[in-house]
Motif scaffolding. Structure first.
Motif, PDB file in Angstrom:
ATOM      1  N   ASN A 122      -0.068  -2.244   8.398  1.00 62.14           N
ATOM      2  CA  ASN A 122       0.118  -3.550   7.782  1.00 62.14           C
ATOM      3  C   ASN A 122      -0.138  -3.428   6.282  1.00 62.14           C
ATOM      4  O   ASN A 122      -1.277  -3.271   5.852  1.00 62.14           O
ATOM      5  CB  ASN A 122      -0.832  -4.564   8.420  1.00 62.14           C
ATOM      6  CG  ASN A 122      -0.575  -5.969   7.952  1.00 62.14           C
ATOM      7  OD1 ASN A 122      -0.096  -6.200   6.847  1.00 62.14           O
ATOM      8  ND2 ASN A 122      -0.908  -6.923   8.805  1.00 62.14           N
ATOM      9  N   LEU A 123       0.918  -3.479   5.507  1.00 60.27           N
ATOM     10  CA  LEU A 123       0.794  -3.334   4.058  1.00 60.27           C
ATOM     11  C   LEU A 123       0.187  -4.571   3.406  1.00 60.27           C
ATOM     12  O   LEU A 123      -0.439  -4.478   2.357  1.00 60.27           O
ATOM     13  CB  LEU A 123       2.158  -3.024   3.447  1.00 60.27           C
ATOM     14  CG  LEU A 123       2.784  -1.711   3.929  1.00 60.27           C
ATOM     15  CD1 LEU A 123       4.173  -1.531   3.332  1.00 60.27           C
ATOM     16  CD2 LEU A 123       1.892  -0.536   3.593  1.00 60.27           C
ATOM     17  N   LYS A 124       0.351  -5.720   4.045  1.00 55.23           N
ATOM     18  CA  LYS A 124      -0.241  -6.952   3.505  1.00 55.23           C
ATOM     19  C   LYS A 124      -1.767  -6.886   3.566  1.00 55.23           C
ATOM     20  O   LYS A 124      -2.452  -7.491   2.756  1.00 55.23           O
ATOM     21  CB  LYS A 124       0.278  -8.161   4.286  1.00 55.23           C
ATOM     22  CG  LYS A 124      -0.049  -9.483   3.651  1.00 55.23           C
ATOM     23  CD  LYS A 124       0.646 -10.606   4.380  1.00 55.23           C
ATOM     24  CE  LYS A 124       0.393 -11.919   3.662  1.00 55.23           C
ATOM     25  NZ  LYS A 124       1.145 -13.005   4.269  1.00 55.23           N
ATOM     26  N   GLU A 125      -2.293  -6.115   4.525  1.00 53.11           N
ATOM     27  CA  GLU A 125      -3.744  -5.949   4.672  1.00 53.11           C
ATOM     28  C   GLU A 125      -4.189  -4.575   4.159  1.00 53.11           C
ATOM     29  O   GLU A 125      -5.094  -3.956   4.724  1.00 53.11           O
ATOM     30  CB  GLU A 125      -4.160  -6.158   6.126  1.00 53.11           C
ATOM     31  CG  GLU A 125      -3.932  -7.590   6.590  1.00 53.11           C
ATOM     32  CD  GLU A 125      -4.458  -7.835   7.992  1.00 53.11           C
ATOM     33  OE1 GLU A 125      -5.465  -7.206   8.383  1.00 53.11           O
ATOM     34  OE2 GLU A 125      -3.855  -8.659   8.699  1.00 53.11           O
ATOM     35  N   ASN A 126      -3.525  -4.074   3.128  1.00 48.41           N
ATOM     36  CA  ASN A 126      -3.889  -2.828   2.432  1.00 48.41           C
ATOM     37  C   ASN A 126      -3.849  -1.578   3.298  1.00 48.41           C
ATOM     38  O   ASN A 126      -4.571  -0.624   3.038  1.00 48.41           O
ATOM     39  CB  ASN A 126      -5.266  -2.961   1.777  1.00 48.41           C
ATOM     40  CG  ASN A 126      -5.302  -4.080   0.777  1.00 48.41           C
ATOM     41  OD1 ASN A 126      -4.364  -4.262   0.016  1.00 48.41           O
ATOM     42  ND2 ASN A 126      -6.371  -4.853   0.788  1.00 48.41           N
ATOM     43  N   THR A 145      -5.052   1.537   1.485  1.00 52.39           N
ATOM     44  CA  THR A 145      -6.389   1.888   0.997  1.00 52.39           C
ATOM     45  C   THR A 145      -7.292   2.409   2.116  1.00 52.39           C
ATOM     46  O   THR A 145      -8.402   2.858   1.848  1.00 52.39           O
ATOM     47  CB  THR A 145      -7.061   0.672   0.325  1.00 52.39           C
ATOM     48  OG1 THR A 145      -7.166  -0.383   1.294  1.00 52.39           O
ATOM     49  CG2 THR A 145      -6.267   0.202  -0.876  1.00 52.39           C
ATOM     50  N   TYR A 146      -6.825   2.372   3.352  1.00 55.39           N
ATOM     51  CA  TYR A 146      -7.629   2.854   4.478  1.00 55.39           C
ATOM     52  C   TYR A 146      -7.611   4.370   4.590  1.00 55.39           C
ATOM     53  O   TYR A 146      -8.553   4.968   5.077  1.00 55.39           O
ATOM     54  CB  TYR A 146      -7.146   2.230   5.793  1.00 55.39           C
ATOM     55  CG  TYR A 146      -7.593   0.797   5.949  1.00 55.39           C
ATOM     56  CD1 TYR A 146      -8.764   0.480   6.624  1.00 55.39           C
ATOM     57  CD2 TYR A 146      -6.850  -0.245   5.405  1.00 55.39           C
ATOM     58  CE1 TYR A 146      -9.183  -0.833   6.764  1.00 55.39           C
ATOM     59  CE2 TYR A 146      -7.255  -1.552   5.529  1.00 55.39           C
ATOM     60  CZ  TYR A 146      -8.423  -1.839   6.205  1.00 55.39           C
ATOM     61  OH  TYR A 146      -8.835  -3.142   6.332  1.00 55.39           O
ATOM     62  N   GLN A 147      -6.507   4.988   4.177  1.00 58.84           N
ATOM     63  CA  GLN A 147      -6.414   6.448   4.232  1.00 58.84           C
ATOM     64  C   GLN A 147      -6.929   7.034   2.920  1.00 58.84           C
ATOM     65  O   GLN A 147      -6.176   7.537   2.105  1.00 58.84           O
ATOM     66  CB  GLN A 147      -4.972   6.898   4.481  1.00 58.84           C
ATOM     67  CG  GLN A 147      -4.525   6.688   5.896  1.00 58.84           C
ATOM     68  CD  GLN A 147      -3.247   7.436   6.160  1.00 58.84           C
ATOM     69  OE1 GLN A 147      -3.264   8.596   6.532  1.00 58.84           O
ATOM     70  NE2 GLN A 147      -2.132   6.755   5.950  1.00 58.84           N
TER      71      GLN A 147
END
Length: 133
Positions: free
Chosen positions: A72-76, A124-126
């Motif tokens: 989900n790109l909207k949630e980074n 931003t999670y990876q």
């Protein structure tokens, strides 16, 4: 030789969906090779602000599985779903990870790490890409 090892590893697994899931590899390069057989881009739009991404999962016992992750790109870059790849006859099917985890022998997957084949802009999670996160 290597393909024989991979075949044997897959055949050693027991009943149910676990037997059909592609993976249980000791080297992540074998998991990555699976995507060469699947005719799909590594990043595919899968809805509004969601992409389906070719990925490799590393299980808690250091085995590797090719998988598709919904990011989900909207949630980074939050993972919105994970799908294991199953081979059936001459085609591939996707099995939601949650269903596979219902099988007792698959609990060894958790906790798992993953990495996408390609870097996802805005994820931003990876934080360790190209290493596992």
């Amino acid at each position: 030789m290597a393909s024989e090892e991979k075949s044997n590893e897959n055949n050693e697994k027991t009943e149910g969906n676990a037997q059909k899931v592609i993976g249980f590899y000791k080297r992540q390069a074998w998991a990555a090779k699976v995507f060469e057989k699947i005719e799909q881009e590594n990043i595919v739009e899968d809805g509004k602000n969601i992409v389906l991404v070719s990925s490799i999962i590393q299980s808690s016992n250091n085995l590797y599985f090719p998988a598709f992750m919904r990011i989900n790109l909207k949630e980074n870059g939050k993972v919105a779903g994970a799908y294991m790849i199953m081979e059936e006859d001459d085609s591939f099917k996707l099995l939601p990870l949650e269903i596979l985890l219902e099988e007792p022998e698959m609990e060894e997957l958790l906790p798992l790490k993953y990495r996408t084949i390609e870097k996802i802009e805005g994820d931003t999670y990876q934080v360790n890409w190209p290493e596992f996160s």
